[in-house]
Design a protein around this motif. Structure first.
Motif, PDB file in Angstrom:
ATOM      1  N   ASP A  67     -89.877  31.433 -11.991  1.00 46.27           N
ATOM      2  CA  ASP A  67     -89.759  31.008 -13.381  1.00 46.27           C
ATOM      3  C   ASP A  67     -88.795  31.964 -14.083  1.00 46.27           C
ATOM      4  O   ASP A  67     -88.986  33.184 -14.067  1.00 46.27           O
ATOM      5  CB  ASP A  67     -91.125  31.034 -14.064  1.00 46.27           C
ATOM      6  N   PHE A  96     -89.828  25.366 -15.139  1.00 44.78           N
ATOM      7  CA  PHE A  96     -89.364  24.625 -13.966  1.00 44.78           C
ATOM      8  C   PHE A  96     -90.235  23.379 -13.860  1.00 44.78           C
ATOM      9  O   PHE A  96     -91.430  23.470 -13.580  1.00 44.78           O
ATOM     10  CB  PHE A  96     -89.484  25.493 -12.716  1.00 44.78           C
ATOM     11  N   ASN A  97     -89.652  22.247 -14.117  1.00 45.04           N
ATOM     12  CA  ASN A  97     -90.487  21.034 -14.241  1.00 45.04           C
ATOM     13  C   ASN A  97     -89.986  19.896 -13.362  1.00 45.04           C
ATOM     14  O   ASN A  97     -89.996  18.747 -13.760  1.00 45.04           O
ATOM     15  CB  ASN A  97     -90.575  20.611 -15.709  1.00 45.04           C
ATOM     16  N   ARG A  98     -89.616  20.253 -12.159  1.00 47.95           N
ATOM     17  CA  ARG A  98     -89.043  19.277 -11.243  1.00 47.95           C
ATOM     18  C   ARG A  98     -89.991  18.117 -10.930  1.00 47.95           C
ATOM     19  O   ARG A  98     -89.542  17.002 -10.680  1.00 47.95           O
ATOM     20  CB  ARG A  98     -88.663  19.997  -9.949  1.00 47.95           C
ATOM     21  N   ILE A 106     -89.178  29.388  -5.683  1.00 49.57           N
ATOM     22  CA  ILE A 106     -88.624  29.256  -7.038  1.00 49.57           C
ATOM     23  C   ILE A 106     -89.305  30.241  -7.978  1.00 49.57           C
ATOM     24  O   ILE A 106     -90.536  30.370  -7.965  1.00 49.57           O
ATOM     25  CB  ILE A 106     -88.836  27.819  -7.554  1.00 49.57           C
ATOM     26  N   ASP A 143     -82.796  14.922  -4.726  1.00 48.41           N
ATOM     27  CA  ASP A 143     -82.196  14.806  -6.060  1.00 48.41           C
ATOM     28  C   ASP A 143     -80.736  15.231  -6.054  1.00 48.41           C
ATOM     29  O   ASP A 143     -79.887  14.607  -6.692  1.00 48.41           O
ATOM     30  CB  ASP A 143     -83.000  15.629  -7.077  1.00 48.41           C
ATOM     31  N   LYS A 144     -80.432  16.304  -5.308  1.00 49.05           N
ATOM     32  CA  LYS A 144     -79.052  16.797  -5.307  1.00 49.05           C
ATOM     33  C   LYS A 144     -78.119  15.834  -4.575  1.00 49.05           C
ATOM     34  O   LYS A 144     -76.995  15.596  -5.008  1.00 49.05           O
ATOM     35  CB  LYS A 144     -78.990  18.172  -4.633  1.00 49.05           C
ATOM     36  N   GLY A 159     -85.224  18.741 -18.102  1.00 49.87           N
ATOM     37  CA  GLY A 159     -84.384  19.746 -17.450  1.00 49.87           C
ATOM     38  C   GLY A 159     -84.363  19.528 -15.959  1.00 49.87           C
ATOM     39  O   GLY A 159     -83.590  18.720 -15.443  1.00 49.87           O
ATOM     40  N   THR A 160     -85.242  20.224 -15.257  1.00 53.19           N
ATOM     41  CA  THR A 160     -85.226  20.126 -13.792  1.00 53.19           C
ATOM     42  C   THR A 160     -85.705  18.769 -13.290  1.00 53.19           C
ATOM     43  O   THR A 160     -85.512  18.455 -12.127  1.00 53.19           O
ATOM     44  CB  THR A 160     -86.074  21.251 -13.161  1.00 53.19           C
ATOM     45  N   ASN A 161     -86.325  17.992 -14.140  1.00 47.13           N
ATOM     46  CA  ASN A 161     -86.777  16.677 -13.658  1.00 47.13           C
ATOM     47  C   ASN A 161     -85.893  15.541 -14.149  1.00 47.13           C
ATOM     48  O   ASN A 161     -86.237  14.372 -13.974  1.00 47.13           O
ATOM     49  CB  ASN A 161     -88.234  16.422 -14.048  1.00 47.13           C
ATOM     50  N   GLU A 193     -81.187  29.562  -2.042  1.00 47.27           N
ATOM     51  CA  GLU A 193     -82.322  30.019  -2.853  1.00 47.27           C
ATOM     52  C   GLU A 193     -83.179  31.006  -2.052  1.00 47.27           C
ATOM     53  O   GLU A 193     -82.989  31.194  -0.866  1.00 47.27           O
ATOM     54  CB  GLU A 193     -83.167  28.814  -3.289  1.00 47.27           C
TER      55      GLU A 193
END
Lengths: 326, 734, 166
Positions: free
Chosen positions: B648, A141-143, B646, B725-726, A301-303, B186
């Motif tokens: 992983d 997860f690399n937002r 969140i 972002d969304k 990916g997430t970023n 989430e």
């Protein structure tokens, strides 16, 4: 926290002696103690440099010298900085909280470490924390991670705001070496890209102590610091931009832009500055600037969103900074 | 009627309104306020206990497998280390709310990343934390941990009995207007400001634990069961609780570990969860995937209603986020499908987090309702007003008092709602799109058995005692007001003592039932005291007027102290929920209206105005009730915009187990909150005519914000939270 | 070495790892200062050191030899509330109470910072006088999380004290 030996230094020589012997300097401690509690940082010895006379903001000719121990609060509240370097005051005020800024120092803030989730979890492989162990942000997860200048070894970002403004201002870091000399490094060259040695955030050598940050003569122009974040305060930047732009007769006379949240260091691309200078502002120009900035940008990916977010934020900032609106 | 009541039918007597003191409902300050604002209120970890050792939990760093060995030698010689405890009685999970028995033990069988395995005890906290990091644990890791709800080989079971009426598929296909959408939420963390904390003391026969807990009568049994004691030999003290929000409903691992350590070491042991551990090993709200299907006729009346959700929990847990709880009764639709599926995942225990069910179910439903209103082209308020069923759509029972229409109208008026001809992107201020949105609030009314003791002293003062807790909800305040009203006393002459398991068992704080249930017990005790006073005065209880410490009967006024003549009168009120909940559909209702700004460049959304109108039966204290509503609305902002725990997907650990990266709203995220309390008495809810208010404010709030985002910038998102972002990804050119 | 806490001297001779927060709570029995996260992420541990608000969890007691610390216990007592404390009670600027001492210490420092014209991130101008609008208060109080969600009332409480002082 692992046990450590605690010593207090009252002058720079004393501090340098202790750091040369391996002690970690501690000033505000807001980042170091956070990391020590998690045993991400495990120094055997600390040298408390709070009483070393490295405070004060003093003019030096046209320049302004900010002592290493000047707190973020004091820096942002300083009349000269508010008047002549508003982008710096704005950037500092965008970071953390009043409580933290009252302790956090100029030098400590430059040296703050990444907020990468996997760097913070000592059970996870992390080349920055444990060289050679791998990077678990890649594929994870690399937002909040880097889209520019990352390497296979590390995709962490530098999390701060102040240094982004210092980059735009082209400030200089003044460093006392272990041998008792002084050397100067432009802020733009102070932080490193990860390459294959992400354990090194910046170019400080063992035993070196930052003594000051020197701002060049006031650049004039319009200053903007824009920070995009998940909540409206007390959050790290997803993307941030420091901009110092001077207009002359409808064209851009000078431009200095720096970016936070995108890379392992505050990102400065002189090609972007150069592209803007001499041009009449237009959306087409701003798009070109974004193309140049993000040429080679890569999401993980997430970023991925950071690439369009940087583009859109740049447009907002350039419209603001080149517009007539005061 | 005296001291006890099993509520099988409405209590229409409405006694509180007939009382003379006039304090019930008044916005009085909290009696516990001065202690809280001066820092003199002591929370669980803050008792100065002699010779208290400090413990820190060690938690698993794999998601599934076995602990093969714990190398105690790796820390035994570290300075200050007293013991490493990995007793078979330690609990691997927190107890679910109301469990009344030990949660899963066997800490050596690892079922999620962060599961407690051992406790390191040392002389000081720093020594214990350091040693806890150094303790070497050898695992045998299984490779079949289930982490991703959406991965194909995750076992999924249907939870409970689905509601299936008519033919929803057909209704959808034949409807004048239909909406078929999937929303997701989430995981959330309750993140109370006070981390879970316990100080355990053992004197050889009695285990006394200062702990931060919500429901002591169950907690005593849970702890006793875990450590192998008789419940009579366990005493819990929780007079102040620094927030719970469901995460302290059941005992959590730190309390059991502290107790075992205290019993083994013969000295007091304090264990406080590290903030990261609050995320890693207490309770999460399950993530949800919600399929919503709404079918409306040409007038916008619902003829089909479907709400199906996929949630998750650990193997063996019986709790499944009750996503469809309000969907059961809120809207009509003779063709109905309600269903919960439960995926078994190796992630930290899922359990109750403020308003389990409605908190996430309502925000998705209300998003879908907004989509339906857009499709029909009517005011979303009008759509709600047209869809207030006359009888419960599945059970065919009547509703108890229901102020939904009043809330919709009152909220709209207060906010200045203009609902006709809505179309997005109508207002721009600089970089910001401005829009408004609304949603219904609904939360089921719960009751629980409760006892409380009320003592009227010879000097005309009174005391209330119950093991009930005040987790910030205002229990001290409202119980005092109920007793003061019933006994005709100044509120300051009533001392309320809570949070001690040696007091009569109250309802506990959970499910918004604390005030209506324990409050009813106080009411019943007071009624019994009034009856005894009446006997002394030779009259019927109903003839008695009590006010300001005086009793008046047929024009004759006597000081209470003269009636008591040196005696004290003590009664225990005993309230049971009875069959009333089978006879009426009882719930709290409301409506949210909000104005949101969305940055056209970056997608950042900021709530600028937020009004909530709520009807939840009698208001016991207008000030604390308003605060409860506000708190829920703040949670709504978090749920809409910022909060997500969140995991992983490879390792199963919480990626953001701290308050820097798990974003609870900060002060600047929250505008002035405007709360309207709609007057109501619900005789089927409780003898107080009161319902609960601790959770209502969140139930649907995030939906209103999402709807306002759509109105502002035309972006309809269905995956909460709506982070920049969304939103940005769907925005056009700025 | 010693710290001056609420005007009284407290000797410190412990483990240098001891944070100022743990020193206050454990060694001085000044438990009004709360530990919410221990990592500078919630503000519950806010105290004033030499008049400035800081997170006491992110500093070591040993670093404050001779310095002056004010905690919530130093502001007022149950019988003699500080105006901010009284306003928090009146406006219900708290629920569970756990973040409250930090909020109040923070608010006290904030009023002084504003009096000294310190700007904030939401200040429109960096020059000129600081005027504490509700948004200014919100930004300046954003270092103190309140999970119960009492923010709206906290702002009201501070506004009342501010207006009374002016």
């Amino acid at each position: 926290m692992k046990p450590f030996e605690y010593n207090r230094a009252n002058d720079l020589d004393h501090a340098a002696r202790l750091t040369s012997d391996g002690a970690r300097p501690i000033a505000g401690g807001t980042n170091l103690l956070d990391l020590m509690k998690l045993e991400i940082e495990t120094p055997d010895a600390l040298v408390d440099i709070n009483r070393v006379p490295l405070g004060g903001i003093e003019p030096d000719g046209d320049e302004l010298r900010i002592g290493a121990l000047v707190t973020n609060s004091a820096c942002a509240a300083d009349e000269r900085i508010r008047r002549d370097y508003p982008v710096l005051a704005r950037a500092i005020l965008a970071g953390a909280t009043f409580q933290l800024r009252n302790k956090a120092t100029t030098a400590g803030n430059l040296c703050q470490r990444t907020r990468c989730y996997y760097f913070y979890n000592t059970e996870m492989p992390c080349n920055k924390r444990e060289p050679g162990s791998g990077c678990s942000a890649i594929g994870g997860f690399n937002r909040i991670h880097a889209v520019l200048g990352a390497s296979d070894a590390c995709i962490a970002t530098y999390p701060g705001d102040m240094a982004v403004a210092l980059c735009a201002l082209n400030a200089t870091v003044e460093i006392a070496t272990a041998e008792g000399h002084t050397r100067s490094v432009p802020v733009r060259a102070f932080h490193r890209l990860p390459d294959d040695a992400p354990e090194r955030d910046n170019v400080l050598e063992p035993g070196e102590v930052i003594t000051a940050v020197v701002l060049p003569a006031p650049p004039g122009g319009k200053h903007v610091y824009r920070k995009v974040r998940d909540r409206s305060s007390y959050a790290f930047a997803l993307v941030s931009i420091a901009a110092v732009v001077r207009m002359d007769g409808g064209a851009i006379a000078s431009a200095a832009l720096a970016f936070g949240g995108l890379a392992h260091k505050p990102w400065h691309d002189e090609r972007v500055d150069a592209l803007l200078v001499g041009e009449v502002p237009s959306d087409a120009l701003f798009d070109k600037a974004a193309d140049l900035l993000l040429d080679g940008a890569q999401g993980h990916g997430t970023n991925d969103f950071k690439i369009p977010m940087a583009r859109r934020t740049l447009k907002a900032v350039l419209r603001e900074v080149t517009g007539d609106a005061e | 009627m005296t001291g006890s009541l099993e509520m099988d039918r409405p209590d229409d007597r409405n006694r509180l309104d007939a009382m003379a003191q006039g304090v019930i409902g008044k916005p009085l300050d909290r009696p516990d306020g001065p202690a809280k604002v001066t820092g003199s209120a002591r929370y669980a970890a803050e008792y100065a206990v002699e010779n208290c050792a400090e413990g820190v939990l060690v938690t698993a760093t794999i998601s599934k497998g076995q602990v093969v060995a714990i190398d105690e030698a790796s820390v035994r010689d570290m300075p200050g280390v007293i013991a490493v405890i990995s007793d078979e009685r330690m609990v691997a999970r927190p107890a679910q709310g109301g469990a009344g028995e030990s949660p899963v033990r066997n800490v050596r069988q690892v079922e999620y990343w962060g599961q407690p395995i051992a406790l390191v005890v040392a002389e000081t906290f720093e020594q214990a934390r350091n040693a806890s990091k150094q303790l070497r644990i050898e695992y045998r890791s299984d490779d079949d941990a289930a982490i991703d709800q959406h991965s194909r080989d995750v076992p999924i079971e249907t939870h409970g009995e689905p509601t299936i009426q008519g033919n929803l598929d057909k209704a959808i296909s034949q409807a004048a207007y239909a909406v078929e959408v999937t929303y997701t939420t989430e995981c959330h963390n309750s993140a109370p400001m006070e981390p879970h904390a316990s100080i355990a003391q053992w004197d050889g026969t009695t285990l006394t634990v200062h702990s931060s807990l919500q429901m002591l009568k169950y907690n005593v049994k849970e702890l006793a069961d875990a450590v192998g004691l008789d419940p009579e030999d366990v005493r819990l003290l929780s007079p102040y609780v620094g927030g719970g929000f469901g995460s302290k409903l059941g005992i959590s691992p730190e309390g059991v570990a502290a107790s075992i350590a205290a019993m083994e070491l013969g000295r007091a042991v304090r264990v406080v969860l590290l903030r990261q551990q609050v995320f890693q090993c207490v309770m999460r709200r399950s993530e949800t995937t919600q399929r919503l299907r709404l079918a409306a006729d040409s007038d916008g009346r619902l003829v089909g209603f479907g709400h199906e959700a996929l949630v998750s929990n650990l193997p063996g847990e019986t709790f499944a986020e009750p996503v469809t709880q309000a969907s059961d009764f809120l809207y009509p639709g003779e063709n109905r499908t309600l269903r919960i599926d439960l995926a078994r995942l190796n992630l930290v225990t899922a359990g109750s987090v403020r308003a389990p069910g409605e908190a996430v179910g309502m925000q998705a439903l209300e998003g879908a309702m907004d989509e339906l209103a857009m499709k029909i082209g009517i005011d979303p308020v009008e759509l709600r007003l047209r869809n207030i069923p006359e009888r419960h759509p599945a059970k065919d029972i009547p509703y108890s008092s229901r102020k939904l229409a009043e809330c919709l109208k009152a909220g709209a008026e207060r906010f200045g709602w203009h609902g006709a001809r809505r179309s997005p992107c109508h207002t721009r201020e600089g970089e910001w799109w401005i829009g408004t949105g609304m949603a219904t609030a609904a939360r089921v009314h719960n009751l629980n058995e409760a006892e409380a003791r009320v003592t009227l002293y010879p000097d005309g003062t009174a005391a209330v005692a119950s093991d009930m807790t005040d987790i910030g909800t205002g229990t001290y305040t409202v119980l005092g007001q109920i007793a003061a009203e019933m006994l005709g006393l100044d509120r300051n002459d009533v001392l309320v003592r809570l949070g001690d398991s040696s007091f009569p068992p109250g309802a506990g704080s959970g499910g918004s039932w604390g005030a209506p249930s324990t409050g009813s017990a106080v009411f019943l005790a007071c009624e019994a005291i009034r009856t005894r006073l009446a006997a002394r005065l030779g009259c019927q209880e109903e003839e008695l007027t009590l006010q300001d410490g005086f009793a008046t009967v047929r024009g004759q006024t006597t000081a209470l102290s003269d009636v008591l003549k040196g005696d004290q009168i003590e009664e225990v009120g005993h309230f049971k929920a009875g069959e009333i909940s089978d006879k009426f559909s009882a719930a709290m209702y409301g409506a949210f209206f909000t104005e949101v700004a969305v940055n056209a460049y970056t997608g950042e959304a900021r709530v600028r105005r937020f009004t909530g109108a709520f009807g939840f039966g009698r208001v016991l204290n207008a000030k604390t009730a308003t605060s409860q509503c506000m708190g829920g609305m703040v949670w709504g902002i978090g749920s809409a915009l910022t909060e997500e725990e969140i995991f992983d997907k490879r390792y199963g650990h919480v990626v953001n187990p701290d308050l820097a990266e798990y974003h609870v709203p900060v002060n600047l995220d929250v505008p002035h909150l405007d709360v309207v309390l709609v007057d109501e008495r619900d005789p089927a809810a409780s003898p107080l005519q009161a319902k609960g208010v601790g959770e209502l404010g969140i139930c649907g709030a995030a939906g209103a914000i999402g709807n306002a985002i759509h109105d502002a910038c035309g972006v309809r998102l269905r995956s909460f939270p709506f982070t920049p972002d969304k939103i940005m990804a769907e925005l056009g050119d700025p | 070495m010693a710290l001056i806490i609420n005007g009284r001297e407290y000797a410190f001779e412990g483990d240098p790892r001891t944070t100022l927060l743990d020193f206050l709570r454990r060694d001085c029995d000044l438990t009004g200062t709360k530990k919410g996260c221990d990592h500078g992420q919630c503000g519950a541990c806010t105290v004033l050191v030499n008049g400035q608000r800081i997170n006491s969890c992110l500093t070591l007691a040993v670093m404050h030899d001779g310095e002056s610390v004010t905690t919530i216990e130093g502001l007022g007592t149950i019988d003699d509330l500080h105006p901010l404390q009284a306003a928090f009670v009146k406006h219900d600027g708290y629920q569970c109470g756990y973040c409250t001492p930090g909020q109040i210490c923070s608010a006290k420092a904030m009023l002084e910072e504003a009096a000294n014209n310190w700007p904030s991130f939401v200040s429109e101008n960096l020059s000129g006088e600081t005027r504490l609008t509700p948004d200014e208060i919100r930004e300046r109080m954003s270092g103190n999380l309140c999970r119960c969600g009492a923010y709206s009332n906290i702002v009201d409480a501070i506004v009342e004290v501010m207006e009374r002082e002016q």
